[in-house]
Design an enzyme around this catalytic site. Structure first.
Site, short mmCIF file in Angstrom:
data_model
loop_
_atom_site.label_atom_id
_atom_site.label_comp_id
_atom_site.label_asym_id
_atom_site.label_seq_id
_atom_site.Cartn_x
_atom_site.Cartn_y
_atom_site.Cartn_z
CG HIS A 98 33.56 47.57 23.65
ND1 HIS A 98 33.26 47.41 24.99
CD2 HIS A 98 34.91 47.71 23.60
CE1 HIS A 98 34.36 47.47 25.71
NE2 HIS A 98 35.39 47.65 24.88
CD GLU A 146 38.35 44.19 23.94
OE1 GLU A 146 39.40 44.73 24.34
OE2 GLU A 146 37.28 44.79 23.88
#
Length: 226
Positions: A98, A146
């Site tokens: 992430h 993303e």
């Protein structure tokens, strides 16, 4: 390779990060579990490592997900997250790479290998199309496409970016599902992500920071299945 839990598209990921923990995280997980059963969908719920066992024991349908693991084996590794420990606690998946906890390519490769060994679904974040292309060669179960600069902004990537990233990932690794995320906060965002060809979508601040998180989650799941 240990057996992994199977999941199908469309799927949803609810990722409270460090916004929620303890009783608040459990309360939202219980409601998410109700929605997963009601709408018959696979819903990944990420939890603080200390909350994994508690949430797993209290829910029926959720895919309880660790927010991170490290590529270590039982033995030395003080302070690291042992894959076997989160699996034993009830986690069936893990996030990796992430933007708030990035890994080097070498560490990511090893972490995916360890997750595969213990039977954890791998959900790997990519912050650009180039990054997604590199990660696709590692063949994770899910790639989260993303753009880092959109995380938490309430602004999503345009549909062309979504379609292009989906296509590149599927060309390299046809078995990898794509999750379009970052800035997802409305029903229209959900529809746009799925319309692009993604297998799933999800959210964090758009849900947990909403005036009514449960109502927001319900409306998003409803839009997903429609």
């Amino acid at each position: 390779m240990s057996n992994k839990r199977e999941f199908t598209a469309p799927f949803f990921t609810l990722n409270p990060k460090s916004y929620l923990y303890g009783d608040e995280a459990l309360a939202l997980a219980l409601y998410a579990d109700e929605l997963a059963i009601e709408f018959d969908i696979d819903l990944f719920f990420t939890a603080q490592h200390a909350d994994i066992a508690r949430i797993k024991q209290a829910t029926k349908r959720l895919i309880v997900t660790a927010q991170h693991i490290d590529a270590i084996k039982p033995g030395r590794g003080m302070g690291k997250i042992l894959p076997e420990s989160v699996k034993s606690a009830g986690a069936e998946a893990t996030f990796l790479n992430h933007a708030e906890n990035p890994l080097t390519q070498a560490d990511l490769t090893k972490a995916i290998e360890r997750a595969n060994e213990v039977g954890l679904i791998t959900i790997v974040c990519a912050d650009s199309i180039h990054d997604a292309e590199l990660i696709a060669h590692l063949k994770p179960d899910i790639i989260v496409a993303e753009q880092t600069e959109l995380i938490g902004t309430g602004m999503t990537a345009d549909e062309e970016y979504m379609r292009q990233s989906n296509q590149i990932i599927h060309r390299i690794s046809p078995t990898t599902q794509v999750l379009q995320a970052a800035g997802i906060s409305t029903e229209d965002d959900i529809r746009k992500a799925i319309r692009s060809g993604a297998g799933g979508t999800g959210g964090t601040s758009g849900i947990v920071c909403a005036e009514d998180p449960k109502a927001t989650l319900h409306s998003m799941i409803k839009a997903l299945v429609q």
